[in-house]
Design a protein around this motif. Structure first.
Motif, short mmCIF file in Angstrom:
data_model
loop_
_atom_site.label_atom_id
_atom_site.label_comp_id
_atom_site.label_asym_id
_atom_site.label_seq_id
_atom_site.Cartn_x
_atom_site.Cartn_y
_atom_site.Cartn_z
N UNK A 39 3.39 4.16 2.05
CA UNK A 39 3.55 5.56 2.45
C UNK A 39 4.49 5.67 3.65
N UNK A 40 4.49 4.64 4.50
CA UNK A 40 5.45 4.70 5.61
C UNK A 40 6.88 4.69 5.08
N UNK A 41 7.14 3.78 4.12
CA UNK A 41 8.49 3.70 3.58
C UNK A 41 8.90 5.01 2.92
N UNK A 42 7.90 5.75 2.42
CA UNK A 42 8.20 7.04 1.79
C UNK A 42 8.16 8.20 2.76
N UNK A 43 8.03 7.89 4.05
CA UNK A 43 8.07 8.95 5.05
C UNK A 43 6.83 9.81 5.13
N UNK A 44 5.73 9.37 4.53
CA UNK A 44 4.49 10.15 4.58
C UNK A 44 3.67 9.73 5.79
N UNK A 45 4.05 10.25 6.96
CA UNK A 45 3.43 9.70 8.18
C UNK A 45 1.95 10.04 8.31
N UNK A 46 1.57 11.27 7.93
CA UNK A 46 0.15 11.61 8.05
C UNK A 46 -0.68 10.68 7.17
N UNK A 47 -0.16 10.39 5.96
CA UNK A 47 -0.88 9.48 5.07
C UNK A 47 -0.97 8.08 5.68
N UNK A 48 0.12 7.66 6.34
CA UNK A 48 0.09 6.34 6.96
C UNK A 48 -0.99 6.28 8.04
N UNK A 49 -1.00 7.27 8.94
CA UNK A 49 -2.01 7.25 10.00
C UNK A 49 -3.41 7.38 9.41
N UNK A 50 -3.52 8.20 8.37
CA UNK A 50 -4.80 8.34 7.69
C UNK A 50 -5.28 7.00 7.14
#
Ligand SMILES: Nc1ncnc2c1ncn2[C@@H]1O[C@H](COP(=O)(O)OP(=O)(O)O)[C@@H](O)[C@H]1O
Ligand SMILES: [Mg+2]
Lengths: 261, 253, 265
Positions: free
Chosen positions: C221-232
Motif C-alpha cells: 500500500x505504501x508503494x501505491x501511495x495509500x498512506x492511511x492504509x499503510x499506517x493502519x
C-alpha cells in the motif's frame, strides 16, 4: 578450569570446526552447486572486504549508521527511562502507550520510515534507533523504579539536587538493568541495520549481500554474512567488557549475596 | 536565645487509617546532649527519625530545630541509617562515598576533610575499597564517616550497631562517644539495647509499644569519660539500667 | 476484605485506567501537533481518525485480516518448528557436556549473526517459497528456545534428579517427568521471546520477497501511495504483536502458576 581439560576442550572445538569446514569443502567439490561455493573463494572474498577501499564502501557505512542509531537509542533510552522511572507518578499515564509501542514488530515501521524520510541515511538511522530504543528505555524505567529508596533519603540528607539524584543515585542503580536492555538492543539494532540496507540502500553490508545474491556471486554473499557475524561478535564482546568494568561493584555485591545464601 | 537544639511537640504519624505509628511524641534535646531513645522493635523509632530529619512530615504536631521547622533536612543534620549495607553507594569507593557530603567544597580542602573523617573512624587503610569488600562494622564506620565529614551539629543514629557482632559493637560504641566528645556533636541514638542506651547517653527517652509515645525521660548522670568495664560495674549504672529495664518490661505487657 | 476496601481498589483501578486513556489521547494529540507543524507532508501523516478508519475497514473488508491470517499461518508453523528443535537442541546441549563443549565456538559465532542477513542466502538455496519462509522464521526463533531450555535444565537442583533415581525412573522418564517440567518456566520465557522474533522475521520475509502477509500488505500500500492504509496496517501489526505477547503471558500464568515469574504479586 584446569589446564589439561582446557586443552582437551580446545582440541575438540578445533576438531569440530575443522570437520564442518572439511564437510563443506567436500560437498562443494563433489556436488558443485551455485549456492555451495568452495571455501577458498569465500575466504578470499571475506579478506577482500577488509581491504581499505571495500571496507569504506561496504562495512563502514553499515557500522557508522549502526553507531549513530544505536548510540542515540542508548542515550535517549537511558536518560528518558531514568527520569520516567524516578517520576513514578507518571507511570500510569505512559504505560499503555509504551506497552503498545514495545510490541510493535520493529520492521513494520520500515515502510513508514521510507515514506517519511525516503531511502536516506536518516531513514536507516531512524529505524535502527527506533528498534533499539525500547529495550533500553523499558529496562531503564524498570531499573530506576526498583532502585534503592534508602539511597534517595541519603541523597536528600546530603542535599543532592534533582540532577544529582538522577545521575548519581538513580542512574547508577539502574545500570545493571540498563546493560541487560542494551544487550538486547544491540542485536535488534544489527537486525534493523541489515533490513534497512536490504530494502533500500546503495551501500553497506546488507546491500552488498543482496546485490551479490542477485549476481549469483555466492562466495561474496557468504563472505558478507561472515562479516556480519564478525561484527556482531566483536560488538557483543566489546559490550560485555564495558559492562564488566562498569558493573564491577554490582558483581561484587551479587557474588557476596550468592555466597551468603 | 536558648531554643533547644531539637524539640518534638505532640508529633503523631500514621501510615494508614488503621496503622497509627507515633502518638503525641514530645521531648526536647539540648545542645551537646547525647540522647538515647529506647523502644521495642517495630514501635516506630525509624519513623520518628524520618520525621525529625524532615524526610517525612508528621500528620500533626511539630518538629523544631532551634525553634525553626523545616520541609527539607536541615543542613546541619546527619543520619546513620539502620541498614548499613543499603545506605552506602555500592558503586563508589569508601573515599568517594564519604566525599558525597562535600560536593561544593574545593578539592584540596575536601581531600583533607575526607582523610580526617576516615582517620577518625579508623578506616583510612580501606579508603579505596568498595562497600562490598567491607565487613558490616567497616560499612557502618564508612557511613559514620560520611555523616561526620559535613561537620553536623546533630547526628541521628538509627540502631547503628544492631546487626554487627558483639566485639564490633563495643568498639563502635566507644568510637561514636569519642567522636561526639571531640567534635562537640549532639547525638540522638535510637536503639532497642538498654545497656547501650544507658552506657552512652546523657538522657534516655523510653517509648511505648506501637503507637509509640514517650513513657518517661531518665537523666543519666554517669561521669564521663565512660569505660566499658568500670562504668558498667558501678552501682549507679546498674540501678539506672534496672530502672530503664523495668519501664521497658512494663511496656511489653 | 470489606466492601469499602473493594470500592477503594476499584476506584484506584479506575483512575489508573483513566490516566492510561489520557496518555493515549496525549499521544494522538502529539501526532496531530507534528502533523500541523508541517515538518512532514500532511499526506504522509494522515489524521489519527483516518488511520483508524483504514485499519477498521481493512479488518472488516478483508484486506488486512486476510493478510494477517497469512502471516499468522507462517508465524505459527515457524514458531512450532523452532520450539521443537530448540527444546531438543537445548536438552541435548545441557545433557551432553561434550557436545556443548565441542559446538560452543560455532554456536557463539552463529548467534550474533543478524538472522535477516541469511534471507539472501536462503533465497539462493531454497528460492522464494514456503520452505524458505519457514526456514528463516524458525532459524531466527530457534536460538532463544535453545538457550533458555539449556539454562532451564542447568538450573535444576540436582536433588530433583536424585529423587527421580530413587523413584526408579529410567533416563527417558527422568527427562520427561523431571527435566522438562522443571525447566518449563525458562522454556516458556524463551518461546515468548521467540514468538516476537518469529513475527519480525515473518513480516520481513514478506516485505522483501513479496510473499502474501501483513508485511507485504504494508509495503504494497505504501508503494501505491495509500498512506492511511499503510499506517493502519502498522497500527494493526502493533496490536497483533501486543496480543501475541499477552497470549503467551496468559498461557504461562494459566499453566505455570508456580513459575517464579508468576509469583511476583
Ligand atoms: N512506608 C510504610 N508504610 C506502612 N507501614 C510502615 C512503613 N514503614 C514502616 N511501617 C510500619 O510502621 C511500624 C514502625 O516502623 P519503624 O518506624 O521502622 O519501627 P522501628 O524502627 O521502631 O523498628 C512497623 O510496624 C512497620 O511495619
Ligand atoms: Mg527501625
Amino acid at each position: 578450569m584446569p589446564r589439561d581439560i582446557r586443552l582437551r576442550a580446545l582440541f575438540w572445538q578445533t576438531a569440530t570446526v575443522l570437520f564442518l569446514l572439511a564437510l563443506w569443502q567436500w560437498s562443494a567439490v563433489t556436488h558443485p552447486a551455485p549456492y555451495l561455493p568452495p571455501l577458498k573463494p569465500v575466504a578470499l572474498a571475506y579478506l577482500s572486504l577488509l581491504k581499505p577501499g571495500n571496507f569504506m564502501d561496504t562495512v563502514f557505512p553499515s557500522l557508522s549508521r549502526l553507531a549513530i542509531g544505536f548510540g542515540l537509542a542508548v542515550v535517549l533510552g537511558t536518560v528518558l527511562g531514568t527520569a520516567l522511572g524516578y517520576l513514578r507518578r507518571l507511570d500510569p499515564w505512559i504505560r499503555p502507550v509504551l506497552e503498545y509501542l514495545r510490541f510493535v514488530p520493529t520492521v513494520a515501521i520500515l515502510p513508514a520510515a521510507l515514506l517519511l524520510f525516503g531511502a536516506t541515511d536518516t531513514m536507516r538511522i531512524f529505524v535502527i534507533a527506533f528498534g533499539s530504543v525500547f529495550p533500553v528505555l523499558l529496562a531503564a524505567i524498570d531499573g530506576a523504579r526498583r532502585g534503592n529508596a534508602l539511597l534517595l533519603d541519603v541523597a536528600r540528607i546530603l542535599k543532592f539536587s534533582l540532577a544529582e539524584k538522577l545521575f548519581r543515585v538513580v542512574l547508577p542503580g539502574a545500570l545493571p538493568s540498563i546493560f541487560a536492555g542494551v544487550r538486547i538492543a544491540l542485536s535488534i539494532g544489527l537486525v534493523m541495520m541489515v533490513i534497512s540496507e536490504l530494502i533500500a540502500a546503495n551501500d553497506g553490508l546488507g546491500f552488498y549481500i543482496l546485490r551479490n545474491q542477485r549476481l549469483f556471486q555466492t562466495a561474496n554473499v557468504y563472505a558478507g554474512v561472515l562479516m556480519l557475524g564478525t561484527i556482531g561478535l566483536i560488538l557483543t564482546l566489546g559490550l560485555l567488557s564495558i559492562e564488566k568494568r562498569v558493573l564491577a561493584w554490582h558483581r561484587g555485591w551479587r557474588g557476596l549475596s550468592d555466597a551468603r545464601s | 536565645m536558648s531554643q533547644p537544639l531539637l524539640s518534638m511537640e505532640g508529633v503523631s504519624k500514621a501510615y494508614s487509617a488503621d496503622a497509627q505509628i507515633l502518638r503525641d511524641v514530645t521531648f526536647k534535646q539540648g545542645s551537646n546532649e547525647f540522647l538515647a531513645i529506647v523502644g521495642p522493635s517495630g514501635c516506630g523509632k525509624t519513623t520518628m527519625l524520618r520525621c525529625i530529619s524532615a524526610l517525612m512530615s508528621p500528620d500533626s504536631g511539630s518538629v523544631f530545630h532551634e525553634g525553626q521547622s523545616f520541609d527539607d533536612p536541615p543542613p546541619w543534620l546527619s543520619i546513620v541509617f539502620q541498614d548499613y549495607n543499603r545506605s552506602l553507594f555500592p558503586w563508589l569507593s569508601v573515599r568517594r562515598n564519604v566525599e558525597q557530603g562535600l560536593r561544593d567544597v574545593a578539592r584540596s580542602e575536601r581531600d583533607d576533610r575526607v582523610s580526617e573523617a576516615l582517620t577518625a573512624v579508623k578506616l583510612d587503610h580501606a579508603a579505596d575499597l568498595y562497600p562490598w569488600q567491607l565487613s558490616g562494622g567497616m560499612q557502618q564506620r564508612c557511613a559514620l564517616a560520611r555523616s561526620i565529614v559535613t561537620a553536623p551539629r546533630l547526628l541521628l543514629l538509627d540502631e547503628p550497631f544492631a546487626s554487627v557482632d558483639a566485639q564490633t559493637r563495643i568498639d563502635l560504641q566507644d568510637l561514636v562517644m569519642d567522636i561526639c566528645e571531640r567534635m562537640s556533636l549532639s547525638a540522638l541514638l535510637v536503639t532497642h539495647d538498654i545497656d547501650e542506651a544507658v552506657f552512652m547517653a546523657d538522657k534516655v527517652v523510653v517509648l511505648s509499644t506501637r503507637p509509640a509515645t514517650v513513657v518517661e525521660e531518665i537523666p543519666i548522670d554517669l561521669p564521663r569519660p565512660r569505660d566499658q568495664l568500670t562504668t558498667k560495674e558501678t552501682p549507679e549504672f546498674l540501678s539506672l539500667r534496672h530502672k530503664v529495664y523495668t519501664l521497658v518490661r512494663q511496656q511489653a505487657q | 476484605m470489606s466492601s469499602t476496601g473493594k470500592a477503594t481498589i476499584f476506584a484506584s483501578r479506575a483512575t489508573t485506567a483513566l490516566k492510561g486513556v489520557m496518555g493515549v489521547l496525549a499521544a494522538f494529540a502529539a501526532w496531530e501537533v507534528v502533523r500541523q507543524t508541517g515538518f512532514i507532508d500532511k499526506r504522509d501523516l494522515p489524521a489519527v481518525i483516518e488511520v483508524m478508519e483504514a485499519a477498521y475497514s481493512g479488518l472488516v473488508h478483508g484486506d488486512i485480516s486476510s493478510a494477517l491470517l497469512e502471516t499468522l499461518q507462517s508465524w505459527i508453523s515457524g514458531l512450532a518448528l523452532a520450539t521443537v528443535i530448540g527444546i531438543a537442541g537445548g536438552l541435548a546441549l545441557a545433557l551432553l557436556p561434550g557436545l556443548e563443549l565441542a559446538t560452543r565456538p560455532i554456536l557463539e559465532f552463529l548467534r550474533p549473526i543478524p538472522s535477516v542477513a541469511l534471507i539472501p542466502v536462503a533465497l539462493l538455496v531454497l528460492g522464494i517459497g514456503t520452505s524458505m519462509q519457514l526456514f528463516m522464521i524458525s532459524f531466527a526463533a530457534v536460538w532463544p528456545v535453545l538457550f533458555s531450555t539449556k539454562a532451564g535444565v542447568e538450573s535444576i537442583d540436582p536433588r530433583f534428579l536424585e529423587t527421580g533415581r530413587v523413584l526408579g525412573f529410567n533416563r527417558a522418564e527422568r527427562v520427561m517427568r523431571i527435566l522438562l517440567p522443571a525447566s518449563l518456566p525458562y522454556i516458556a520465557t524463551g518461546i515468548r521471546t521467540a514468538a516476537a522474533i518469529a513475527l519480525v522475521l515473518a513480516i520481513t520475509v514478506e516485505m522483501l520477497t513479496g510473499r502474501p502477509g501483513i508485511g507485504f500488505y504494508i509495503e504494497n500500500v505504501r508503494l501505491n501511495g495509500l498512506t492511511a492504509e499503510m499506517w493502519g496496517g502498522i497500527l494493526v501489526t502493533g496490536i497483533f504483536g501486543y496480543l501475541v505477547n499477552a497470549l503467551f503471558v496468559g498461557i504461562e500464568r494459566f499453566t505455570l502458576p508456580w513459575s517464579p515469574e508468576n509469583r511476583d504479586a
